[in-house]
Design an enzyme around this catalytic site. Sequence first.
Site, PDB file in Angstrom:
ATOM      1  N   LYS A  85       0.848  -1.197   0.000  1.00  0.00           N
ATOM      2  CA  LYS A  85       0.000   0.000   0.000  1.00  0.00           C
ATOM      3  C   LYS A  85       0.881   1.244   0.000  1.00  0.00           C
ATOM      4  O   LYS A  85       1.921   1.277   0.670  1.00  0.00           O
ATOM      5  CB  LYS A  85      -0.919  -0.026   1.227  1.00  0.00           C
ATOM      6  CG  LYS A  85      -1.955   1.101   1.254  1.00  0.00           C
ATOM      7  CD  LYS A  85      -2.873   0.949   2.462  1.00  0.00           C
ATOM      8  CE  LYS A  85      -3.909   2.059   2.537  1.00  0.00           C
ATOM      9  NZ  LYS A  85      -4.808   1.919   3.702  1.00  0.00           N
ATOM     10  N   SER A 120      -9.647   2.142   3.008  1.00  0.00           N
ATOM     11  CA  SER A 120      -8.779   2.856   2.085  1.00  0.00           C
ATOM     12  C   SER A 120      -7.808   1.964   1.322  1.00  0.00           C
ATOM     13  O   SER A 120      -7.146   2.420   0.392  1.00  0.00           O
ATOM     14  CB  SER A 120      -7.988   3.906   2.873  1.00  0.00           C
ATOM     15  OG  SER A 120      -7.147   3.284   3.837  1.00  0.00           O
ATOM     16  N   SER A 154     -10.005  -0.276   7.167  1.00  0.00           N
ATOM     17  CA  SER A 154      -9.446  -0.085   5.820  1.00  0.00           C
ATOM     18  C   SER A 154      -8.807  -1.315   5.197  1.00  0.00           C
ATOM     19  O   SER A 154      -8.449  -1.298   4.021  1.00  0.00           O
ATOM     20  CB  SER A 154      -8.421   1.055   5.835  1.00  0.00           C
ATOM     21  OG  SER A 154      -9.073   2.294   5.968  1.00  0.00           O
TER      22      SER A 154
END
Length: 479
Positions: free
Chosen positions: A71, A146, A170
């Site tokens: 990420k 996210s 997330s």
Amino acid sequence: MNYLNENIDSLNKKLQDGEITAEDLAKETVKNIKETDKKINAWITVDDDAKPAENLDFAKNKLAGIPIAIKDNIITNGMKTTAASHILCNYMPVYDATVISKLKKAQATFVGKTNMDEFAMGSSTEHSYYGATRNPWDLEKVPGGSSGGSAAAVASGEVVAALGSDTGGSIRQPAAFNGIFGIKPTYGRVSRWGLIAFGSSLDQIGVMSKRVKDSAEVLNVIAGPDEHDATVSEKEVPDFTSFLGQDVKGLRVAVPKEYMDAVDGEMRDAIQKQIDVLKDAGAVINEVSLPHTKYVVPTYYIVASSEASSNLQRYDGIRYGYRAKDTKNLLDVYVKSRSEGFGDEVKRRIMLGSFALSAGAYDEFFKKAAQVRTLICRDFEKIFEENDVIVGPTTTEPAFGIGEEISDPIKMYNNDILTISANLAGIPAASVPAGLVDGMPAGLQIMAKRFDEGTVFKVADFIERNNKFYEKTPTGMED
């Protein structure tokens, strides 16, 4: 190479048997990402020259030569790290996050950085400077957020595993939306050193994969003490794969009434089916109450936004990151750089947090939220006195359409109502596929006591072995 039907064990065997080389695996992975990602936009940066480590030991290191997605809020030395924000669009770190250093020691291969909501603030991966990511099951739906880029990269078969971060759901919400497994470890189980901070008392790095065992293998590597992070526990890290393949007979399973009341129709049926699977296998099912669930969303958004407003003060256009042009003085540099560099959702949270921390509002908002957080923690402590694990839906609905909720922040925030509590309480939580609802994946959330990720893996693996959801191919990826 597409990984829809692969896992870490299968790739490790191919590498050991010489069926494929680590160099070719890296090249094929990048090639597949370039082709597949035209549809889903899961990546911000792809390393065209990705290379495996030298002197790979496939027998010793399960992750040796295995491509892993990262990420884009996790610092990587020499690889651009943007947090999906304009303000960091050209930031090139000069050090590695601790989790990256540990993965390098395990000889994993890094192929790039995945898309996300800017600074991890969002539930749909639409709040990205680099455009929205699409759900591999339906290209008109969001992948959640996210960590939507990491989830979509795994679900579409671009990689077998990815790192994400979880501040209020997330990892788990995107895992549910994309039909994969995702785990947020206990706060303090994994070092946050090198994770771009959002809410420092809530943030936790975790893992996403199609197979439960793959996440266990990665967590084995990244968990544990770190001299750079004072919040990391010194507790010994067990072999999480040792909890797999077990039965659940006698396991005390709590099902919160408030969580089940939040869903209905096909979603409730899908979750109840998985609970019945546990019951039929000998688990003891107990209906319980988490009475402060109705307060979790306002509590979380006050605490998280307050911490974010503090953490994001460092982005000022002076030290690093984007600097606005045509400025007249120092104040102008600050104002214009932040106004132009941050997206709308980030600015919204900074303003909310700054207000909650202001002299006139502190007692009424931030202090009160901190007190309610304590009550939420006590709810969980009470349940775990008589139960081993808590299960329920991960989300109230399947993935929604792109553009459907982005203009309604309150509706978007309520997506986190079932996942936030685990962050506020600091307990481990995961989402495992629970079937399809209206043709889209649904997730079963599993929570356990602090530092009891083993029980989470045990239950998730049992569910996975029963429904074999990993055998399904995302409909958006079918030719």
